[in-house]
Design an enzyme around this catalytic site. Sequence first.
Site, mmCIF file in Angstrom:
data_model
loop_
_atom_site.group_PDB
_atom_site.id
_atom_site.type_symbol
_atom_site.label_atom_id
_atom_site.label_comp_id
_atom_site.label_asym_id
_atom_site.label_seq_id
_atom_site.Cartn_x
_atom_site.Cartn_y
_atom_site.Cartn_z
ATOM 1 N N SER A 1 6.516 -8.566 11.851
ATOM 2 C CA SER A 1 5.903 -9.711 11.187
ATOM 3 C C SER A 1 6.963 -10.788 10.975
ATOM 4 O O SER A 1 8.040 -10.518 10.447
ATOM 5 C CB SER A 1 5.317 -9.292 9.840
ATOM 6 O OG SER A 1 4.195 -8.464 10.015
ATOM 7 N N PRO B 1 9.526 0.356 20.145
ATOM 8 C CA PRO B 1 8.485 0.714 21.117
ATOM 9 C C PRO B 1 8.232 2.215 21.216
ATOM 10 O O PRO B 1 7.094 2.639 21.447
ATOM 11 C CB PRO B 1 9.017 0.136 22.435
ATOM 12 C CG PRO B 1 9.861 -1.026 22.016
ATOM 13 C CD PRO B 1 10.498 -0.607 20.733
ATOM 14 N N GLU C 1 3.031 0.125 7.550
ATOM 15 C CA GLU C 1 3.748 0.692 6.401
ATOM 16 C C GLU C 1 3.620 2.224 6.375
ATOM 17 O O GLU C 1 3.671 2.845 5.307
ATOM 18 C CB GLU C 1 3.236 0.099 5.074
ATOM 19 C CG GLU C 1 3.204 -1.422 5.022
ATOM 20 C CD GLU C 1 4.560 -2.052 4.806
ATOM 21 O OE1 GLU C 1 5.555 -1.451 5.234
ATOM 22 O OE2 GLU C 1 4.620 -3.141 4.230
ATOM 23 N N SER D 1 9.405 4.534 18.774
ATOM 24 C CA SER D 1 9.520 5.224 17.481
ATOM 25 C C SER D 1 8.716 4.461 16.441
ATOM 26 O O SER D 1 9.163 3.465 15.893
ATOM 27 C CB SER D 1 10.983 5.355 17.044
ATOM 28 O OG SER D 1 11.590 4.090 16.864
ATOM 29 N N GLN E 1 -33.518 -0.823 -4.336
ATOM 30 C CA GLN E 1 -32.646 0.216 -4.868
ATOM 31 C C GLN E 1 -31.553 0.606 -3.873
ATOM 32 O O GLN E 1 -30.407 0.862 -4.262
ATOM 33 C CB GLN E 1 -33.465 1.447 -5.253
ATOM 34 C CG GLN E 1 -32.677 2.479 -6.046
ATOM 35 C CD GLN E 1 -33.537 3.657 -6.456
ATOM 36 O OE1 GLN E 1 -34.029 4.387 -5.600
ATOM 37 N NE2 GLN E 1 -33.742 3.824 -7.750
ATOM 38 N N ARG F 1 4.117 -0.115 0.570
ATOM 39 C CA ARG F 1 2.834 0.581 0.626
ATOM 40 C C ARG F 1 1.940 0.207 -0.549
ATOM 41 O O ARG F 1 0.715 0.075 -0.398
ATOM 42 C CB ARG F 1 3.075 2.093 0.681
ATOM 43 C CG ARG F 1 3.623 2.539 2.017
ATOM 44 C CD ARG F 1 4.222 3.929 2.015
ATOM 45 N NE ARG F 1 4.709 4.240 3.360
ATOM 46 C CZ ARG F 1 5.581 5.202 3.641
ATOM 47 N NH1 ARG F 1 6.075 5.958 2.665
ATOM 48 N NH2 ARG F 1 5.973 5.405 4.889
ATOM 49 N N LEU G 1 12.007 -2.023 11.460
ATOM 50 C CA LEU G 1 12.189 -0.576 11.596
ATOM 51 C C LEU G 1 11.553 -0.061 12.880
ATOM 52 O O LEU G 1 12.199 0.616 13.680
ATOM 53 C CB LEU G 1 11.592 0.144 10.379
ATOM 54 C CG LEU G 1 11.617 1.670 10.396
ATOM 55 C CD1 LEU G 1 13.053 2.182 10.425
ATOM 56 C CD2 LEU G 1 10.868 2.238 9.182
ATOM 57 N N ARG H 1 3.319 17.637 2.179
ATOM 58 C CA ARG H 1 4.641 18.269 2.155
ATOM 59 C C ARG H 1 5.199 18.311 0.752
ATOM 60 O O ARG H 1 5.814 19.325 0.335
ATOM 61 C CB ARG H 1 5.590 17.506 3.076
ATOM 62 C CG ARG H 1 5.323 17.718 4.553
ATOM 63 C CD ARG H 1 6.217 16.831 5.397
ATOM 64 N NE ARG H 1 5.978 17.039 6.828
ATOM 65 C CZ ARG H 1 6.535 16.310 7.794
ATOM 66 N NH1 ARG H 1 7.368 15.321 7.481
ATOM 67 N NH2 ARG H 1 6.266 16.561 9.058
#
Length: 381
Positions: free
Chosen positions: A159, A129, A364, A131, A279, A243, A126, A376
């Site tokens: 990947s 460079p 992701e 976007s 502690q 995700r 997806l 949103r």
Amino acid sequence: MTHQFDLTDEQRQIQEMAQQFTADRISPHAAEWDDKHIFPRDTIRAAAELGFASIYVSEESGGIGLGRLESALIMEAMAYGCPSTSAFISIHNMASWMIDRFGSQTVKDKYLPSLVTMDRLASYCLTEPCSGSDAAALKTRAVRDGDHYVVTGTKQFISGGGENEVYVTMVRTGEEGPKGISALVIEKDMPGVSFGAQERKLGWHSQPTAAVILEEVRVPVENLVGAEGEGFRIAMMGLDGGRLNIGACSLGGAQRCLDEAVRYTKDRQQFGKPIADFQNTQFTLADMATELEAARALLYLAAAKVTDNAPDKTRFAAMAKRFATDVGSAVVDRALQLHGGYGYLQDYPIERFWRDLRVHSILEGTNQVMRMIVGRDLVRQ
């Protein structure tokens, strides 16, 4: 009252199987993979023998047809040994699921048998460079020419780039914006496909990452996944699950570092006693464990929502990804601090997890974009 939050017997069996696979095949070798930049293809294929290459591919297509919670359990377990390798397997699953869920029978038959066995490995393409977060602005163009698309463009930070055989690629077939994007399956050996140099990364050394360069690549129209113009929607649906998995990888890596920190602080002596007796150390460990359990609970809930196709699934996936990856990195950072100077050394595993988990808040969808998605959705209700 607690039974409603418990894993089922089947889920526990799946979790235990993944944990055993990790202990046998991943953890003993992960440091060497990281140090020598070894891509453990044989180990990844061994995971496929357990069904981990097709976790939520349907049984009709040869997968094991599990839900997103089961997938998160598997990714979390494998990330306890190596977040980089676990994340790579997650990406393969995402690409395979997109073909199974949206592809025609022709494209399923062409690719899924070899993806289920990991005889061929799949990438998700997806990002470009220019976007990244603005994914709908992608420029890779696919022009129809008879029974083929002619594809030209570049995909960045992929990947498996250069190693994998199959690339599920988002391309522009129509107007600007999300409605002009389609998904195509492109093969490594198609004429016009090439790759950039392997990226020199802070972490994730056990998996290859490179640009995918497409120069007038002729791709059969039958390789379309979904209909023209549906690619962006398909890509975003893929990311809901991706995700969750990357959040689960953060949980697994952070749990490993918490366990390492507990062991180290019980053994490390300062001022005449183990530093675990102080502690301040106990408070730090308590906060690490509490935050990790909170992140795990949110992620498991989000996974159940994605499996059930709940109306708020995308918001919860974004919330879980943001929270789990932020918490994971914070837990690992404190584990390193508790190890003192030794935590900074490659002789101990903490620094590897610190490096591997850092990218989880970027890929992701950045955690800033996750906040945008949640915000949103809240104000549109």
